[in-house]
Write a protein that holds these residues in place. Structure first.
Motif, short mmCIF file in Angstrom:
data_model
loop_
_atom_site.label_atom_id
_atom_site.label_comp_id
_atom_site.label_asym_id
_atom_site.label_seq_id
_atom_site.Cartn_x
_atom_site.Cartn_y
_atom_site.Cartn_z
N ARG A 174 0.84 -1.21 0.00
CA ARG A 174 0.00 0.00 0.00
C ARG A 174 0.87 1.26 0.00
NH1 ARG A 174 -1.47 3.53 3.82
NH2 ARG A 174 -3.46 4.68 3.54
N ALA A 175 1.89 1.27 0.85
CA ALA A 175 2.79 2.43 0.90
C ALA A 175 3.49 2.64 -0.43
CB ALA A 175 3.81 2.25 2.02
N ALA A 176 3.89 1.54 -1.07
CA ALA A 176 4.54 1.64 -2.38
C ALA A 176 3.57 2.17 -3.43
CB ALA A 176 5.08 0.27 -2.79
N MET A 177 2.33 1.71 -3.39
CA MET A 177 1.32 2.21 -4.33
C MET A 177 1.12 3.71 -4.18
SD MET A 177 -1.74 -0.59 -4.24
CE MET A 177 -1.59 -2.25 -4.88
N LEU A 178 0.98 4.14 -2.93
CA LEU A 178 0.77 5.56 -2.69
C LEU A 178 1.99 6.38 -3.12
CD1 LEU A 178 -0.97 5.44 0.82
CD2 LEU A 178 -2.05 5.72 -1.42
N GLY A 179 3.18 5.86 -2.86
CA GLY A 179 4.40 6.55 -3.27
C GLY A 179 4.52 6.64 -4.77
N ALA A 180 4.20 5.54 -5.47
CA ALA A 180 4.28 5.54 -6.93
C ALA A 180 3.25 6.49 -7.53
CB ALA A 180 4.07 4.13 -7.47
N ALA A 181 2.06 6.52 -6.93
CA ALA A 181 1.02 7.42 -7.42
C ALA A 181 1.43 8.88 -7.24
CB ALA A 181 -0.29 7.15 -6.69
N GLU A 182 2.02 9.18 -6.09
CA GLU A 182 2.47 10.56 -5.84
C GLU A 182 3.58 10.96 -6.80
OE1 GLU A 182 4.08 13.36 -2.13
OE2 GLU A 182 3.80 11.20 -1.86
N ALA A 186 2.71 14.22 -11.36
CA ALA A 186 3.11 15.30 -12.27
C ALA A 186 3.10 14.86 -13.72
CB ALA A 186 4.50 15.82 -11.89
N ALA A 187 3.35 13.57 -13.95
CA ALA A 187 3.38 13.04 -15.32
C ALA A 187 2.00 12.57 -15.78
CB ALA A 187 4.37 11.89 -15.42
N GLY A 188 0.99 12.74 -14.93
CA GLY A 188 -0.37 12.42 -15.34
C GLY A 188 -0.74 10.96 -15.22
N ALA A 189 -0.24 10.28 -14.19
CA ALA A 189 -0.59 8.86 -13.99
C ALA A 189 -2.10 8.70 -13.90
CB ALA A 189 0.08 8.33 -12.73
N GLU A 190 -2.61 7.71 -14.62
CA GLU A 190 -4.06 7.49 -14.69
C GLU A 190 -4.51 6.21 -13.99
OE1 GLU A 190 -4.78 9.47 -19.09
OE2 GLU A 190 -3.85 7.48 -18.94
N ALA A 191 -3.55 5.40 -13.55
CA ALA A 191 -3.87 4.16 -12.84
C ALA A 191 -2.62 3.69 -12.12
CB ALA A 191 -4.36 3.08 -13.81
N ILE A 192 -2.83 2.79 -11.17
CA ILE A 192 -1.73 2.15 -10.45
C ILE A 192 -1.76 0.67 -10.78
CG2 ILE A 192 -0.75 1.66 -8.18
CD1 ILE A 192 -2.47 4.09 -7.16
N PHE A 193 -0.62 0.13 -11.15
CA PHE A 193 -0.51 -1.30 -11.45
C PHE A 193 0.45 -1.95 -10.46
CE2 PHE A 193 2.05 -4.36 -14.28
CZ PHE A 193 1.37 -5.46 -13.81
#
Length: 246
Positions: A174-182, A186-193
């Motif tokens: 979960r922490a990794a997902m939140l970190g990757a999303a953050e 800026a680059a416009g991430a639209e989903a987390i995989f």
């Protein structure tokens, strides 16, 4: 004494699953989707090494036909449960190897399913979380790129032992997902995989989606969604995340 025949102990859609010898998560999460549904799941195990490298992943191709042959006949769809393995071997090659034993069944795998899921969600820029070492992550990132999906941020646990991957606490993921999303904002991430069928994700998908506002796609979630989709089942609401609302 005479007897009558029926369709077998399990009714509904008939699914086959090829699970890695070292996987301790896929079956557990699969039953969270299928329990109480009009679906039957039959699974078998394919030999694999604890150390996850491109070489050990590729070696599973040799075991695929005889492992698939251990599944019962008459399946609607078969899934090969290894995201990195399907990336290295190739989805079309996996389908061909499984088809030797099940020529009438639809075949899918996690990376094929993830691509289908991300396109269904309209997400072409993603934040990615993996447990893999760089030599395994790189070909996956390249495959996603060829499929029109841009990895704009990435966090990895750099863990090469599958026994340890199965024990990564969902709080860490979960922490990794939140970190990757953050990092990808800026680059416009639209989903987390979140990649890897051995990574525990089902307990955190809905919470991460609520916190980030982004859809979450995990290997097991996508594989089960796509396995049901290609089998012809209507699985809306069966599993976690925005993907199962489509």
């Amino acid at each position: 004494m005479e007897y009558t025949l029926n369709q077998g102990a399990a009714g509904g859609v008939r699914l086959g699953l090829i699970v890695l010898q070292t996987d301790e998560t896929l079956e557990f999460e699969a039953w969270q989707v299928l329990a109480g549904r009009d679906a039957a799941l039959f699974h078998t195990r394919i030999p694999n090494a604890h150390d996850v490298t491109p070489e050990t992943l590729a070696a599973m191709a040799n075991e695929m036909p005889k492992t698939a042959a251990l599944l019962p006949e008459g399946l609607d769809a078969v899934g090969y449960g290894c995201t990195s393995g399907a990336t290295v071997i190739g989805s079309d090659a996996v389908a061909g190897l499984v088809a030797r034993a099940h020529p009438k069944a639809a075949v899918t795998d996690p990376i094929r399913a993830v691509v289908a899921a991300l396109h269904a969600l309209g997400a072409v820029k993603i934040a990615m979380v993996t447990p893999y070492v760089p030599s395994v992550t790189a070909p996956m990132r390249a495959l996603l790129g060829r499929s029109g999906i841009d990895v704009v941020s990435e966090i990895s646990f750099s863990e090469g032992n599958d026994w340890r991957v199965a024990r990564i606490d969902p709080a860490s993921t979960r922490a990794a997902m939140l970190g990757a999303a953050e990092a990808g904002q800026a680059a416009g991430a639209e989903a987390i995989f979140a990649s890897c069928t051995n990574l525990q994700t089902f307990s955190i998908i809905d919470g991460v989606e609520a916190e980030t506002g982004l859809p979450v796609v995990s290997s097991n979630q996508a594989l089960l969604w796509h396995l049901l989709k290609v089998s012809g089942a209507r699985a809306q609401g069966w599993g976690p995340g925005r993907l199962f609302t489509l």
